[in-house]
Write an enzyme that holds these catalytic residues in place. Structure first.
Site, short mmCIF file in Angstrom:
data_model
loop_
_atom_site.label_atom_id
_atom_site.label_comp_id
_atom_site.label_asym_id
_atom_site.label_seq_id
_atom_site.Cartn_x
_atom_site.Cartn_y
_atom_site.Cartn_z
N GLU A 1 -6.86 1.41 5.71
CA GLU A 1 -5.78 1.96 6.52
C GLU A 1 -6.38 2.61 7.78
O GLU A 1 -7.52 3.08 7.75
CB GLU A 1 -5.09 3.03 5.65
CG GLU A 1 -3.90 3.73 6.21
CD GLU A 1 -3.36 4.76 5.22
OE1 GLU A 1 -2.16 5.06 5.28
OE2 GLU A 1 -4.14 5.29 4.38
N LYS B 1 4.01 1.17 6.41
CA LYS B 1 3.98 2.09 5.27
C LYS B 1 5.34 2.71 4.99
O LYS B 1 5.97 3.28 5.87
CB LYS B 1 2.93 3.19 5.54
CG LYS B 1 2.59 4.04 4.33
CD LYS B 1 1.47 4.98 4.71
CE LYS B 1 0.98 5.81 3.54
NZ LYS B 1 -0.10 6.73 3.95
N CYS C 1 -2.00 2.75 0.66
CA CYS C 1 -2.41 4.10 0.28
C CYS C 1 -1.42 4.84 -0.62
O CYS C 1 -1.29 4.54 -1.79
CB CYS C 1 -2.71 4.89 1.55
SG CYS C 1 -3.73 6.37 1.28
#
Length: 268
Positions: free
Chosen positions: A46, A117, A154
């Site tokens: 990321e 995300k 993540c």
């Protein structure tokens, strides 16, 4: 997918900085090294295009579009080495104060998948939403040599429904670029959740993190039974392993949990 499908994959653990040019140069070095080890899919963390800790308004100043220098560089590297590359970038969002935390999968001839995300890291004393605009609820997948890969990022790892929607979309492997911030029990959470997402979905997990001191490191390639096939410690490095469709089929024959499910996942 053909049962014989097999793809060598690499996770590249490195520490992006506040220099976009330096990040592209380091990424190119790692692509050369990973491709030389036979990788067909190369996964980076990321925020690979730009990262500062703590986050600040330079994120927006250094955000790019999907036609910008970062993705253009990825496509050129992918073409030169005959690989697919997955990496996180800071992408421009709908207003000047925020950016998207985006992951792209690219091949030499174009973008294969884009994931923005969904779950922002407003936890453990951090507030990612001050700087990041959440993405839409999507389940992007892409194919490499007969294997289908799904994208997530993540903190999404803590929400098992994200992985489940990707598997329902046909993913054989979950690709997880991350900047998993260090802290009490965070390394334990990272490794436990990676294994859990693999076991509960009987898929591979391919996860690339930042090294210490900001991230926990431990980028890993995990098989459908939660076994780590290859991994990196806490420093920069590359791990390579092969993901195989036949292994998934064998595991699912003995553990048909996906077929026996009685609940469906739907967005809120």
């Amino acid at each position: 997918m053909p049962a014989s499908a097999a793809v060598p994959v690499a996770v590249c653990q490195f520490a992006p900085t506040g220099s976009r040019e330096s990040n592209r140069e380091r990424l190119a070095e790692l692509v050369v090294a990973a491709a030389a080890r036979g990788a067909r899919l190369i996964v980076f963390p990321e925020y690979s295009s730009y990262f500062v800790d703590p986050m600040d308004d330079t994120l927006a100043a250094n955000a790019e579009t999907l036609e910008g220098d970062f993705v253009t560089t990825l496509r050129a590297l992918a073409a030169d080495h005959g690989v697919v590359i997955v990496a996180g970038l800071v992408e421009r969002a709908s207003d000047a104060a925020h950016v998207h935390n985006t992951v792209v999968a690219v091949r030499g001839d174009g973008i294969l998948g884009v994931y923005r995300k969904q779950h922002l890291y407003d936890a453990f004393g951090q507030k990612e939403s001050d700087w990041i605009e959440a993405g839409e609820l999507t389940a992007p997948t892409f194919e490499v040599a007969g294997m289908r890969f799904g994208l997530m990022t993540c903190y999404d790892l803590r929400f098992p429904e994200v992985a489940r929607t990707l598997v329902d979309a046909g993913a054989d492997a979950l690709v997880v670029p991350a900047e998993w911030v260090r802290g009490p029990l965070k390394e334990h959470h990272w490794t436990t959740l990676l294994a859990a997402r693999a076991i509960e979905n009987t898929v591979y997990v391919v996860a690339a993190d930042h090294p210490t001191p900001v991230g926990v490191g431990h980028s890993q390639i995990i098989d459908p039974q939660g076994v780590v096939l290859a991994g990196v410690g806490v420093s920069e490095g590359i791990a390579v392993a092969t993901v195989e469709r036949a292994v998934i089929e064998r595991v699912r024959e003995s553990n048909p949990a996906l077929q026996l499910r009685r609940y469906r996942v739907s967005p809120r």
